[in-house]
Design an enzyme around this catalytic site. Structure first.
Site, PDB file in Angstrom:
ATOM      1  N   LYS A  33       0.865  -1.609  -0.062  1.00 59.54           N
ATOM      2  CA  LYS A  33      -0.474  -0.419  -0.104  1.00 59.54           C
ATOM      3  C   LYS A  33       0.985   1.472  -0.097  1.00 59.54           C
ATOM      4  CE  LYS A  33      -2.883   2.097   3.876  1.00 59.54           C
ATOM      5  NZ  LYS A  33      -2.150   2.934   3.559  1.00 59.54           N
ATOM      6  N   ASP A  60      -3.632   4.633  -1.775  1.00 58.07           N
ATOM      7  CA  ASP A  60      -4.453   4.884  -0.578  1.00 58.07           C
ATOM      8  C   ASP A  60      -4.774   6.502  -0.986  1.00 58.07           C
ATOM      9  OD1 ASP A  60      -5.808   5.136   1.066  1.00 58.07           O
ATOM     10  OD2 ASP A  60      -3.843   4.158   2.764  1.00 58.07           O
ATOM     11  N   LYS A  62      -7.365   7.845  -1.260  1.00 58.54           N
ATOM     12  CA  LYS A  62      -9.168   8.436  -0.519  1.00 58.54           C
ATOM     13  C   LYS A  62      -9.332   9.631  -1.166  1.00 58.54           C
ATOM     14  CE  LYS A  62      -7.830   6.893   4.149  1.00 58.54           C
ATOM     15  NZ  LYS A  62      -6.968   6.279   3.971  1.00 58.54           N
ATOM     16  N   ASP A  65     -13.947  14.511  -4.556  1.00 55.29           N
ATOM     17  CA  ASP A  65     -14.074  15.412  -4.571  1.00 55.29           C
ATOM     18  C   ASP A  65     -15.297  16.015  -5.580  1.00 55.29           C
ATOM     19  OD1 ASP A  65     -13.915  18.664  -6.021  1.00 55.29           O
ATOM     20  OD2 ASP A  65     -11.331  18.140  -5.869  1.00 55.29           O
ATOM     21  N   THR A 124     -11.310   5.827  11.500  1.00 52.44           N
ATOM     22  CA  THR A 124     -11.496   5.178  12.663  1.00 52.44           C
ATOM     23  C   THR A 124     -11.131   6.544  13.497  1.00 52.44           C
ATOM     24  OG1 THR A 124      -9.081   4.211  11.964  1.00 52.44           O
ATOM     25  CG2 THR A 124     -11.177   3.032  12.053  1.00 52.44           C
ATOM     26  N   ARG A 216       3.832  -0.941  10.647  1.00 49.95           N
ATOM     27  CA  ARG A 216       3.963  -1.896  11.568  1.00 49.95           C
ATOM     28  C   ARG A 216       4.988  -2.845  12.128  1.00 49.95           C
ATOM     29  NH1 ARG A 216       2.439   3.734  14.474  1.00 49.95           N
ATOM     30  NH2 ARG A 216       0.391   2.934  13.448  1.00 49.95           N
TER      31      ARG A 216
HETATM   32  O1  C5P Z   1       1.303   0.940  11.953  1.00 52.74           O
HETATM   33  P1  C5P Z   1       0.036   0.526  11.201  1.00 52.74           P
HETATM   34  O2  C5P Z   1      -0.321  -1.155  10.895  1.00 52.74           O
HETATM   35  O3  C5P Z   1      -1.136   0.556  11.913  1.00 52.74           O
HETATM   36  O4  C5P Z   1      -0.490   0.296   9.445  1.00 52.74           O
HETATM   37  C1  C5P Z   1      -1.348   0.709   9.342  1.00 52.74           C
HETATM   38  C2  C5P Z   1      -2.532   1.453   7.906  1.00 52.74           C
HETATM   39  O5  C5P Z   1      -3.268   1.454   7.554  1.00 52.74           O
HETATM   40  C3  C5P Z   1      -1.542   2.661   7.687  1.00 52.74           C
HETATM   41  O6  C5P Z   1      -0.874   3.626   6.470  1.00 52.74           O
HETATM   42  C4  C5P Z   1      -2.810   3.790   7.705  1.00 52.74           C
HETATM   43  O7  C5P Z   1      -2.394   4.912   7.589  1.00 52.74           O
HETATM   44  C5  C5P Z   1      -4.186   2.554   7.332  1.00 52.74           C
HETATM   45  N1  C5P Z   1      -5.050   2.744   8.251  1.00 52.74           N
HETATM   46  C6  C5P Z   1      -5.268   2.607   9.650  1.00 52.74           C
HETATM   47  N2  C5P Z   1      -6.867   2.711   9.943  1.00 52.74           N
HETATM   48  C7  C5P Z   1      -7.323   3.360   9.053  1.00 52.74           C
HETATM   49  C8  C5P Z   1      -7.654   3.312   7.467  1.00 52.74           C
HETATM   50  C9  C5P Z   1      -6.018   3.047   7.226  1.00 52.74           C
HETATM   51  O8  C5P Z   1      -4.908   2.137  10.861  1.00 52.74           O
HETATM   52  N3  C5P Z   1      -8.639   2.656   9.426  1.00 52.74           N
END
Ligand code: C5P
Length: 236
Positions: A33, A60, A62, A65, A124, A216
């Site tokens: 992503k 991603d 999003k 517009d 979220t 992460r």
């Molecule tokens: O590092 P981590 O596993 O938390 O990364 C989750 C990824 O998913 C990040 O790129 C974050 O921006 C994205 N994301 C999220 N929650 C959402 C939408 C997208 O954590 N509701």
């Protein structure tokens, strides 16, 4: 493209860090992503380069517009060769329909399959309290998520991004074929960082979500390839 997969969030600041990470994967080509930070920092070439290395890409950005602007932007994203991309469902059914048309036009011109198009329901990071007080949406956050998912389906899109805990609710309202793409994946006992409600890969599998987005727990692992393989073993 696989029906279920693990998508690694490449939340890196630039191409150097990104390729240092991707170079560790000598055997597999994970679905990745690319988010706003990397895309706006490096431009569309980063998508072309990663695509040329053989990865599937979820871009991603999003989009949200007026419908015609989104349609033209989506056509360009399709020409870049992305495999999955997204819009905000808050842009309305009409905007989502236009987005889909733009992707279809681009795919036709490029002679390839249309990318999957999914929508963000409520971020979220938006609490029910803020949604009601600031956005004047009177419904509960769960009802809003389900309504936005139903609008997404009505527009003909493939699915939504949602937390694993919302995935079951969305599947119930929109059917099992309607895709759910879920971030917020953590192993029990691991550092949650800024995620609040988290789910393990095996629980995400049990819930029946289609794609998990993992950042992460893989990118910051001592051995990212081993971490990726473990997530795949538990989810797929
Ligand atoms: O590092 P981590 O596993 O938390 O990364 C989750 C990824 O998913 C990040 O790129 C974050 O921006 C994205 N994301 C999220 N929650 C959402 C939408 C997208 O954590 N509701």
């Amino acid at each position: 493209m696989k029906k279920n997969d693990v998508i690694i969030a490449l939340d890196f600041k630039d191409r150097k860090e990104t390729f240092e990470f991707l170079d560790k994967f000598t055997e597999e080509k994970p679905f990745v992503k690319i988010g706003m930070e990397l895309f706006y920092g490096e431009g569309p070439d980063i998508v072309r380069e990663i695509k040329a290395r053989g990865h599937n890409i979820f871009l991603d950005l999003k989009l949200h517009d007026i419908p015609m602007t989104v349609r033209k932007a989506m056509k360009n994203l399709a020409l870049l060769g992305v495999d999955m991309t997204n819009v905000h469902a808050a842009g309305t059914i009409e905007m989502m329909k236009y987005a889909l048309e733009g992707l279809e036009e681009g795919a036709k011109e490029a002679g390839r399959e249309r990318a999957l198009l999914i929508a963000v329901t409520q971020l979220t990071s938006t609490s029910e309290e803020r949604m009601q007080k600031e956005l004047l949406i009177d419904a509960s956050i769960n009802d809003t998520i389900v309504k936005y998912a139903e609008n997404t389906k009505a527009a003909g899109l493939d699915g939504v991004v949602c937390s694993p805990l919302e995935a079951a609710m969305v599947k119930e309202a929109c059917g099992t074929d309607f895709l759910t793409v879920t971030p917020g994946i953590r192993y029990p006992g691991a550092d949650k960082a800024d995620q609040v409600r988290v789910t393990s890969p095996s629980d995400a599998k049990a819930i029946g979500t289609d794609y998990i987005v993992v950042g992460r727990p893989i990118t910051k692992a001592e051995d990212p390839v081993a971490a990726y393989r473990k997530v795949c073993a538990d989810f797929l």
